[in-house]
Design a protein around this motif. Structure first.
Motif, short mmCIF file in Angstrom:
data_model
loop_
_atom_site.label_atom_id
_atom_site.label_comp_id
_atom_site.label_asym_id
_atom_site.label_seq_id
_atom_site.Cartn_x
_atom_site.Cartn_y
_atom_site.Cartn_z
N SER A 111 0.85 -1.10 0.00
CA SER A 111 -0.08 -0.15 -0.09
C SER A 111 0.91 1.39 -0.09
O SER A 111 2.27 1.22 0.20
CB SER A 111 -0.97 -0.05 1.18
N LYS A 112 0.17 2.56 -0.21
CA LYS A 112 0.81 3.60 -0.25
C LYS A 112 1.06 3.94 1.12
O LYS A 112 1.76 4.86 1.49
CB LYS A 112 -0.01 4.53 -0.82
N ASP A 113 0.47 3.43 2.37
CA ASP A 113 0.88 3.52 3.57
C ASP A 113 2.34 3.11 4.03
O ASP A 113 2.66 3.02 5.44
CB ASP A 113 -0.28 3.21 4.47
N LYS A 114 2.96 2.40 2.96
CA LYS A 114 4.35 2.02 3.31
C LYS A 114 4.44 0.68 3.80
O LYS A 114 5.63 0.18 4.09
CB LYS A 114 5.31 3.11 4.08
N THR A 115 3.39 -0.03 4.05
CA THR A 115 3.38 -1.31 4.81
C THR A 115 3.23 -2.46 3.75
O THR A 115 2.74 -2.26 2.78
CB THR A 115 2.22 -1.37 5.98
N VAL A 116 3.55 -3.68 4.31
CA VAL A 116 3.12 -4.88 3.38
C VAL A 116 2.38 -5.67 4.72
O VAL A 116 3.12 -5.83 5.69
CB VAL A 116 4.63 -5.70 3.06
N LYS A 117 1.11 -6.16 4.13
CA LYS A 117 0.40 -6.69 5.11
C LYS A 117 0.36 -8.16 4.63
O LYS A 117 0.01 -8.57 3.48
CB LYS A 117 -0.98 -6.22 5.33
N ILE A 138 4.57 -0.76 -4.01
CA ILE A 138 4.02 -0.95 -5.32
C ILE A 138 3.94 -2.33 -6.14
O ILE A 138 3.28 -2.39 -6.89
CB ILE A 138 4.50 0.06 -6.22
N GLU A 139 4.80 -3.11 -5.57
CA GLU A 139 5.03 -4.69 -6.14
C GLU A 139 5.38 -5.61 -5.10
O GLU A 139 6.07 -5.46 -4.28
CB GLU A 139 5.87 -4.77 -7.13
N LEU A 140 4.89 -6.59 -5.20
CA LEU A 140 5.32 -7.75 -4.26
C LEU A 140 5.02 -9.21 -5.05
O LEU A 140 4.58 -8.98 -6.38
CB LEU A 140 4.01 -7.99 -3.48
N GLU A 141 5.75 -10.05 -4.72
CA GLU A 141 6.04 -11.32 -5.78
C GLU A 141 6.58 -12.34 -4.53
O GLU A 141 7.51 -12.23 -3.80
CB GLU A 141 7.06 -11.33 -6.69
N PHE A 142 5.58 -13.40 -4.28
CA PHE A 142 6.32 -14.63 -3.56
C PHE A 142 7.32 -15.49 -4.32
O PHE A 142 7.11 -15.68 -5.43
CB PHE A 142 4.97 -15.61 -3.06
N ARG A 143 8.12 -16.03 -3.35
CA ARG A 143 9.04 -16.88 -3.74
C ARG A 143 8.32 -18.33 -4.20
O ARG A 143 7.18 -18.32 -3.76
CB ARG A 143 10.35 -17.25 -2.96
N PRO A 144 8.69 -19.24 -5.23
CA PRO A 144 8.12 -20.22 -5.68
C PRO A 144 7.72 -20.93 -4.64
O PRO A 144 6.48 -21.79 -4.52
CB PRO A 144 8.71 -20.84 -6.80
N ASP A 145 8.32 -21.21 -3.50
CA ASP A 145 8.05 -21.94 -2.36
C ASP A 145 7.20 -21.38 -1.45
O ASP A 145 6.71 -22.19 -0.50
CB ASP A 145 9.34 -22.75 -1.77
N GLY A 146 6.77 -20.16 -1.41
CA GLY A 146 5.91 -19.49 -0.43
C GLY A 146 6.55 -19.09 0.81
O GLY A 146 5.94 -18.64 1.77
N GLU A 147 7.87 -19.43 0.79
CA GLU A 147 8.52 -19.15 2.41
C GLU A 147 8.83 -17.51 2.42
O GLU A 147 8.81 -17.05 3.46
CB GLU A 147 9.72 -19.89 2.41
N TYR A 148 9.26 -16.81 1.12
CA TYR A 148 9.69 -15.57 1.28
C TYR A 148 8.84 -14.61 0.25
O TYR A 148 8.51 -15.28 -0.60
CB TYR A 148 11.04 -15.47 0.83
N LEU A 149 9.01 -13.45 0.59
CA LEU A 149 8.22 -12.53 -0.04
C LEU A 149 9.22 -11.19 -0.52
O LEU A 149 9.87 -10.56 0.28
CB LEU A 149 6.93 -11.95 0.57
N ALA A 150 9.28 -10.98 -1.91
CA ALA A 150 9.78 -9.57 -2.43
C ALA A 150 8.94 -8.44 -2.31
O ALA A 150 7.59 -8.72 -2.78
CB ALA A 150 10.39 -10.13 -3.67
N SER A 151 9.31 -7.15 -2.08
CA SER A 151 8.59 -6.05 -2.11
C SER A 151 9.44 -5.00 -2.70
O SER A 151 10.61 -5.00 -2.41
CB SER A 151 8.16 -5.65 -0.52
N ALA A 152 8.56 -4.42 -3.62
CA ALA A 152 9.51 -3.17 -4.25
C ALA A 152 8.49 -1.93 -4.01
O ALA A 152 7.25 -1.95 -3.81
CB ALA A 152 9.65 -3.22 -5.52
N SER A 153 9.26 -0.68 -3.76
CA SER A 153 8.71 0.51 -3.35
C SER A 153 9.23 1.52 -4.04
O SER A 153 10.12 1.65 -4.94
CB SER A 153 9.04 0.58 -1.90
N ASP A 154 8.37 2.75 -4.14
CA ASP A 154 8.90 4.08 -4.67
C ASP A 154 10.20 4.54 -3.88
O ASP A 154 10.80 5.38 -4.40
CB ASP A 154 7.85 5.16 -4.44
#
Length: 207
Positions: A111-117, A138-154
């Motif tokens: 979200s624009k509130d700077k958080t990943v929920k 502004i973007e999220l993507e789970f690792r294929p095994d679901g253990e980790y999450l990548a997040s990208a921001s402005d």
């Protein structure tokens, strides 16, 4: 519902306040949800026999994710951020996924509130709220095994999260511009990041 869920998709017409699930074979609506006050602008469906997710864009805000079940006419839960939601991702775990040995299935939102929920969307509960970015996520993507999450921001930063503990495993601040697309390789060792300047960056995220 007799049609297999993996052969279905959801669609909404621009400017209308309803959306429908249909099949690739017939293209006839199997289920239509309507009666909204505001225009629907984005939706993501989970490959589960009874569940889907819809992001409802209201005139006042776009802070609410609505969870639907195909066998009900009303939404099940509202998942809320403090500001506009930019991205939503289902974890690649649980029923109907490639990781069926991992029974949990969660939804991540940025979200624009700077958080990943991270949400238990079937019970409508917030599991974790990750704080690490200095600008809109502004973007999220789970690792294929679901253990980790990548997040990208402005904030031009790429973060890798352990979703069970909310811990930042790696942080990359070398991007020259905001990242708008993320994609893991199938082994979960590399991430390709696309920027708004038309460049691609491949990042080694091995631990």
């Amino acid at each position: 519902m007799e049609e297999p869920y993996h052969c279905m998709f959801a669609a909404c017409l621009k400017g209308q306040e309803k959306f429908a699930f249909t099949t690739l074979e017939s293209l006839k609506p199997v289920k239509t949800f309507s009666g909204y006050q505001y225009r629907l602008t984005f939706m993501v469906s989970r490959r589960n026999p009874t569940a889907g997710v819809c992001w409802l864009h209201t005139l006042a805000s776009a802070m609410t994710i609505k969870i639907w079940a195909l066998d009900q006419d009303e939404w099940l839960h509202d998942l809320v951020h403090n500001e506009i939601v930019h991205t939503v991702r289902w974890s690649p775990t649980g029923p109907c996924s490639k990781n069926i040995n991992k029974p949990y299935c969660v939804l991540a939102s940025g979200s624009k509130d700077k958080t990943v929920k991270v949400w238990d969307c079937f019970h409508g509960q917030l599991l974790y709220c990750f704080n690490g970015h200095r600008a809109a996520v502004i973007e999220l993507e789970f690792r294929p095994d679901g253990e980790y999450l990548a997040s990208a921001s402005d904030d031009k930063c790429l973060l890798i999260w352990n979703i069970r503990y909310g811990k930042i495993m790696k942080s990359y601040n070398s991007c020259d511009t905001s990242i708008y697309n993320l994609s893991w390789d199938k082994e979960g060792n590399l991430i390709t990041a696309g920027s708004d300047y038309g460049t691609l960056c491949v990042v080694d995220v091995t631990f």
